[in-house]
Design a protein around this motif. Sequence first.
Motif, PDB file in Angstrom:
ATOM      1  N   HIS A  61       0.830  -1.206   0.000  1.00 47.31           N
ATOM      2  CA  HIS A  61       0.000   0.000   0.000  1.00 47.31           C
ATOM      3  C   HIS A  61       0.866   1.259   0.000  1.00 47.31           C
ATOM      4  O   HIS A  61       1.332   1.715   1.044  1.00 47.31           O
ATOM      5  CB  HIS A  61      -0.884  -0.023   1.253  1.00 47.31           C
ATOM      6  N   SER A 151      -8.433  -1.576  -5.905  1.00 50.95           N
ATOM      7  CA  SER A 151      -8.854  -0.773  -4.755  1.00 50.95           C
ATOM      8  C   SER A 151      -9.320   0.607  -5.207  1.00 50.95           C
ATOM      9  O   SER A 151      -8.758   1.170  -6.143  1.00 50.95           O
ATOM     10  CB  SER A 151      -7.689  -0.604  -3.770  1.00 50.95           C
ATOM     11  N   ASP A 153      -8.941   2.941  -3.041  1.00 58.72           N
ATOM     12  CA  ASP A 153      -8.383   3.518  -1.811  1.00 58.72           C
ATOM     13  C   ASP A 153      -8.526   5.034  -1.767  1.00 58.72           C
ATOM     14  O   ASP A 153      -8.297   5.726  -2.748  1.00 58.72           O
ATOM     15  CB  ASP A 153      -6.905   3.163  -1.674  1.00 58.72           C
ATOM     16  N   HIS A 178     -10.786   0.357   1.444  1.00 63.69           N
ATOM     17  CA  HIS A 178     -10.539   1.510   2.330  1.00 63.69           C
ATOM     18  C   HIS A 178     -11.826   1.659   3.125  1.00 63.69           C
ATOM     19  O   HIS A 178     -12.790   2.256   2.662  1.00 63.69           O
ATOM     20  CB  HIS A 178     -10.245   2.755   1.488  1.00 63.69           C
ATOM     21  N   ALA A 230      -7.500  -2.582   4.187  1.00 62.27           N
ATOM     22  CA  ALA A 230      -6.368  -1.657   4.281  1.00 62.27           C
ATOM     23  C   ALA A 230      -6.334  -0.999   5.657  1.00 62.27           C
ATOM     24  O   ALA A 230      -7.357  -0.889   6.347  1.00 62.27           O
ATOM     25  CB  ALA A 230      -6.472  -0.589   3.191  1.00 62.27           C
ATOM     26  N   ASP A 304       1.037   2.664   3.653  1.00 59.43           N
ATOM     27  CA  ASP A 304       0.173   3.793   3.286  1.00 59.43           C
ATOM     28  C   ASP A 304       1.020   5.059   3.100  1.00 59.43           C
ATOM     29  O   ASP A 304       0.615   6.166   3.472  1.00 59.43           O
ATOM     30  CB  ASP A 304      -0.933   4.029   4.329  1.00 59.43           C
TER      31      ASP A 304
END
Lengths: 426, 311
Positions: A61, A151, A153, A178, A230, A304
């Motif tokens: 990520h 994703s 995200d 997410h 995540a 992240d």
Amino acid sequence: MNKILLKNGHIFSPEDGIDEILDLLIVGEKIEKIGKNLKVEGAKEIDLSGLTVFPGFIDLHAHLREPGYEYKEDIESGSKAAVAGGFTTVLAMPNTSPPIDSPERVEYIVKRASQVGLARIYPIGAITKNRAGEDLADLRLMAEMGAVAFSDDGDWVRNSSVMRRALEYAQDFPIITHAEDKTLSPKGIMHESPLSYELGIKGIPRESEEIAVARDVLLARLTGGRLHVAHVSSKGSISIIEMAKEAGLRVTAEVTPHHLIFTEEVMRTYDPIYKVNPPLRSEEDRKALIEALRSGIIDCIATDHAPHATFEKELDLNQAPFGILELEVAFSSLYTKLVKEGELDLETLVAAMSTKPAQIFGFDGMGRIKEGFLADLSIWNLNEKWMVRKDSLHSKSSNTPFLGKELYAKIKYTIVGGKLIDVSNL
Amino acid sequence: MGYFRGFKDLLGLKEVDRDFISTILDQASIFLEVLDRPNKKLPTLRGKTVVHMFFEPSTRTLSSFDLAAKRLSADTISVGTRGTSVVKGESLIDTMRNVDAMKVDLYIVRHSAPGMPHLLARHTKATVINAGDGTNEHPTQALLDMLTMRQIFGTLENIKILIIGDILHSRVARSNIFGLSKFGAKIYLAGPPTLVPKEYENLGAEIVSNIDDVLDEIDVVMALRIQKERLEEPYFPSIREYRKFFAITQERLKRLKPETVLMHPGPVNWGIELDYEAKDRVQNVILRQVTNGVAIRMAILYLFLVGAQNE
């Protein structure tokens, strides 16, 4: 073929039961042999006395910001930051501008990564077109071009039907959620708690994450789909994920370094450097995250990595964007703050950053130090301290709370598929 | 540079103690006498420069601070109001670095984000005074409220204050809670449960569900402005329902003790928080608060920029 003989390094790979000083021979892109006093004709020898060799780290990520936000980061600076942090494989999130929601855009990321040629950069494709949460993107075509997971995200797929079909359609490809019901946290900035009320800062309740995790776990049950959660931040999410695993669902989860290290207490500074989504939560949550990582309920650590320019992070708390820079400080900060302090064992940390992500995303031949596996390695002096300085970071951004601070564990070399990178010469 | 009782800045009433507040209130009382003189200007802050950094609309607070600075002979400049280069998205820290290079002594900061004065304070050696930061604090408003109450009741100890309305978004309410609780005042909070966080009981206040239970024993009623249209979530159903349970209506007005002080940080939505019958009663206090506001701000400027040098 290219031969490198690593001499006298402390090889540390919990999954392979190796924790001793050994030699390691790389031939081509693979690990050929591990043993004592290896002697090989024509091999380039590197003395690793005093250094520790881990499997190359794998980050599921990261936000590399290209295309569209190259002033924050691009694939070149992100790749450098990755290898400078011991990462040999990084998954790039698709919330770029335009988003990575088509095979052509996936191909662009693959091409740029190969031009740079440092870490392995694997694209994550968007689940929905334009990340709008409505129509499925061309998942199979993106997969053919090299997308390894999907994703949206930054946003939760709010429409349950769309999420259901994505989980069904993607089959074995992980759908990374997410998990955030934003209707519960409009304009939220920090963890909602007695402290957020004391500080007068708008909160984001744990439930905004937990509701989303619960729905997605139920959809994984309905579909048999492959769900990856995540950046888990709350204790309640851990319980839901634990139930999912006990029920045999194909659910995995990650936690970030900053949620393992920091708590909401840092918000007393009102400093946007700590503004991150999901927010840094209570000490109780942080302890639960460490325990869940140790017990395996949370499978791995993912960074992240979210670079932002200084002028953005110097805005006020309302306007400043969410996100913390991670790649280059992730391991050193975890080692310094958790391993040195006795909160987390090195075995769990290293496995969670290498072996585990490879296993849960099915990256064959990666994440271990084993004959026949790819020679993806990171090599550290764990006792050497280094100062995190703006001009020593390879990333274009410097939005880490560790700026100006000293950390243990200095990277020396990163090896990606047998290619030796001397980090001091990056 | 200025320090007052170990503080470089006045960022809120949460972190200061009772003596800190009392000293400001006492100094303000002295300045109130000056404001009654024919010549209201003192040379005290001659040569000092005060910068207004207002990034949110404000007429009353800005003019009050400005007048306070001018009464003490400070030079004032203004950054952040209309006509300057500050726009959404510009780093205020950069703006401050520029202004700092002009060698200024004190900043007065108002901003819509909580903690902006705190952040700026860490980037300058000059003193920063919080003139309202988002939903966090508005210490000078609370200090002038406290001065007004102290004048009327002679003390802040044991007086009973009822704050009604949108407590959650009110920096005035929060600073008053932080300040008044240090003097042993009894603080009651009332309003829609969504706008009166139970967490505020940790801050030294008590939540009452029915204002009619306490109205006749209250010394100060502070009604807060309700702006349903500006709330980002559906905190309560309707103005009609709000009025029924939380407005100071004509009927409730009659139940207050004659000496009960009715306050409102303004501007009032007549017919919502307060019925128009309360106008004279509120207006008298408002005028007194305005005068006190100048004196409080003079006291703060004086104590941080001059008084402190004697410590």
